[in-house]
Structure formats: structure tokens, C-alpha cells
Design an enzyme around this catalytic site. Structure first.
Site, PDB file in Angstrom:
ATOM      1  CB  SER A   1      73.406  12.950  58.321  1.00 29.24           C
ATOM      2  OG  SER A   1      74.361  12.749  59.287  1.00 29.24           O
TER       3      SER A   1
ATOM      4  CG  ASP B   1      63.955   3.419  49.755  1.00 34.72           C
ATOM      5  OD1 ASP B   1      62.931   3.325  50.271  1.00 34.72           O
ATOM      6  OD2 ASP B   1      64.319   2.927  48.572  1.00 34.72           O
TER       7      ASP B   1
ATOM      8  CB  THR C   1      60.528  10.169  47.596  1.00 30.49           C
ATOM      9  OG1 THR C   1      60.846  10.058  46.551  1.00 30.49           O
ATOM     10  CG2 THR C   1      59.276   9.103  48.033  1.00 30.49           C
TER      11      THR C   1
ATOM     12  CB  ALA D   1      55.632  10.642  25.302  1.00 31.53           C
TER      13      ALA D   1
ATOM     14  CE  LYS E   1      51.655  10.767  16.889  1.00 34.75           C
ATOM     15  NZ  LYS E   1      51.862  10.303  18.118  1.00 34.75           N
TER      16      LYS E   1
ATOM     17  CD  GLN F   1      61.217  16.333  36.578  1.00 31.68           C
ATOM     18  OE1 GLN F   1      60.564  15.158  36.492  1.00 31.68           O
ATOM     19  NE2 GLN F   1      62.089  16.546  36.308  1.00 31.68           N
TER      20      GLN F   1
END
Length: 328
Positions: free
Chosen positions: A78, A108, A131, A192, A219, A260
Site C-alpha cells: 500500500s 521489512d 518472508t 552446485a 565433470k 518458491q
């Protein structure tokens, strides 16, 4: 516990939604009922507060929502509430309904609005950190973070199957505009070869060195996890630069995006939300205001909202090191 001076609580969700917000709403409503405090649900955050878009909630109003993602009260940002006129309208609605305290669930921006509202009009407020980014100071974890993390991890695991089958390099972007908690932890959990986050000073040369090193170790496929707030370059630009340097690479980009935010909250998020919703009501009953309920070292704590906004959770540097070592 002495009789509470708080008679009517309003609960709202504001800003980006996160899995577990409904579990927090449920905890606020049922804890309030247990202590004979009336509770109103405020629809669409501060926008709903200014319009008086509220409904009285009881124990049965919040049945079967603990396992639902999103927020039954809806959420909205808002701009009008940022103005003195908007906040005055909100205060007038509180007076009209007899609401003398607010539980605000969000991040926040939500807390900033609550702090100013409290200081201007004396309405008691307690924040509940909801959050997925986990970037709020004063709590070890925020509501929705664990679920988002698991959603990201499961998606990256599936992408790895394709990467391995086709000897591809995948740049996977996860949420985290200002914080790299999801990227770091999901990247570590999925093996990763590199993790790019806003808190770390990354360079394109170091990324290229990582590719050269992994090629030498044999790899044939690779996953690079990138936080959306990575400062080096956008995920697509990183992929393009890598393709220019290594034209032989078969490179793909996958943006996980708002998936997510959704889905049923994990057990950890349901329990956390229940503890924080309960803690917010207890805090109000004890006369606390302009604070945020959080969990630190598995204990309920209250942090001044000003600190929750101004300070930030720091990335664990040891976790960054572990990710680098284990990516060999």
C-alpha cells in the site's frame, strides 16, 4: 499471567506472501481466543486496514489452513499507507472497531509501516517475520524460508537430471533480491559447482576458473546457482558471457521464480509460524509493543522493530567455504 489490557487484536499479512503465513494467522486467532481476546482479520494488509475491510475471526474461522500456502487474508503493498493521511484513516478504522493492537506478518516494508503507525497513534504492534528470504534480523529463521529452500532444492535436483543426461551447464536463478540465503543453502544442498550471491564479491574470471577446474576433474555437467540479486550481472548475461568464453558448452538458464513462494509449508515452517503467532499475542498481553517476535537458539525473543529493519542477518562465511570445498 495477569489479565491483558489488550481487548481486541487485528492481524494482517502484508508484502510478499510466504508459506506458513496461514499457520501464523491461525496461531494468533486461537491464542487470542484462549485468552479471551477478540481477534479481527484484516484483508489485504494496510490497504484493508484503511478501508476497514475486516472480519471477526474465531477458532473455527481458521480451521484447515495450517497446511495451506499463501494467506487467507490476502496481501497487498500500500502506497497510501506511507502517507500521514493514509495512516490517519487506518487509525480511525481501528478506533471504530475498537482494535487496540496489531499483529503484522511480513517483512521489512510491513515492519516499517507498523513502526511509524505505532509511534504516531500509540496502537500497540508486534511484528511476525514472514518472508522467504530469511533476511530479517532478530530471528534465526523467517516463516516461509524453509519451504522455499526445499522447493528450490527439489527443482534443482530435477534440473540436475537433465544436465547430467545431456552434459549441459545450467544457470539456475533462485529468489533473493538482497540476500543469498536461499541460493547458498540450496546450492550447497544440490552440489552446485558455484553459487553467486549479493553478499559475496564475485568476478566473471573466478566463475570461468571454476569451469576450467571442474573440466579438469572430469565433470561433464554443471549447476551454477544464482541469487536474483547477484550484482555481477543478470543470470542471462552470465550465461551469455560463459558461452562466449566456452563456445563448446551446451548452456541453459532456468529461472525458478514465484514457484518458491507457493506450496504447502514444511513442518519446520508450520511449527515456527505457530510459535511466533502465539508469541506475538503473549507479547501484547505482557505490554510489549513496537517489537518483533523471533526465535533465536530455539527460544522466543523480542527484538525492537527498528533493529529488525536496520540490521540484517549475515551470511555464514564458513558455509560459503564449505560450498567451495565440496564443489570440487
Amino acid at each position: 499471567m495477569t489479565e491483558s489490557q489488550v481487548k481486541k487484536i487485528g492481524v494482517l499479512t502484508s508484502g510478499g506472501d510466504s508459506p506458513g503465513m496461514n499457520a501464523a494467522i491461525r496461531a494468533v486467532v486461537r491464542t487470542a481466543h484462549y485468552y479471551q481476546i477478540e481477534c479481527f482479520g484484516i484483508r489485504e494488509g494496510y490497504a484493508g486496514l484503511m478501508e476497514g475491510n475486516c472480519l471477526k475471526l474465531g477458532p473455527r474461522s481458521v480451521k484447515h489452513i495450517i497446511n495451506q500456502g499463501g494467506t487467507i487474508l490476502k496481501s497487498a503493498r500500500s502506497l497510501e499507507f506511507k502517507t500521514p493521511e493514509g495512516r490517519k484513516r487506518a487509525y480511525e478504522q481501528c478506533q471504530k472497531l475498537g482494535i487496540d493492537a496489531l499483529v503484522v506478518i511480513g517483512g521489512d516494508g510491513t515492519f516499517t509501516g507498523a513502526k511509524i503507525f505505532c509511534e504516531e497513534f500509540g496502537i500497540k504492534v508486534i511484528g511476525v517475520p514472514g518472508t522467504i528470504d530469511n533476511d530479517i534480523f532478530g530471528t534465526d529463521f523467517t516463516i516461509g524460508y524453509d519451504t522455499a529452500l526445499n522447493t528450490a532444492m527439489q527443482a534443482i535436483d530435477k534440473i540436475r537430471d537433465t544436465a547430467t543426461s545431456h552434459n549441459r551447464v545450467f544457470f539456475v536463478e533462485v529468489m533473493g533480491r538482497d540476500a543469498g540465503f536461499i541460493a547458498l543453502n540450496s546450492g550447497l544442498a544440490t552440489g552446485a559447482i558455484d553459487i553467486l550471491i549479493p553478499e559475496k564479491k564475485d568476478s566473471i574470471d573466478e566463475l570461468f576458473e571454476t569451469f576450467i577446474r571442474t573440466e579438469k576433474t572430469g565433470k561433464s555437467s554443471s549447476i551454477i546457482v544464482v541469487a536474483e540479486g547477484e550484482k555481477l550481472a543478470s543470470t542471462y548475461e552470465l550465461a551469455q558471457k560463459t558461452k562466449e568464453k566456452f563456445p563448446e558448452f551446451d548452456i541453459r538458464v532456468s529461472i525458478l521464480g514465484h514457484m518458491q513462494r507457493g506450496g504447502a509449508p514444511s513442518c519446520a515452517d508450520r511449527v515456527l509460524a505457530s510459535r511466533l503467532g502465539y508469541g506475538a499475542v503473549i507479547g501484547l498481553m505482557e505490554g510489549k509493543t513496537n517489537v518483533m517476535a523471533g526465535i533465536q537458539s530455539n527460544q522466543l525473543v523480542f527484538t525492537p522493530i527498528e533493529d529488525a529493519i536496520k540490521k540484517s542477518n549475515e551470511i555464514d562465511s564458513e558455509l560459503v567455504k564449505i560450498a567451495e570445498i565440496l564443489a570440487i
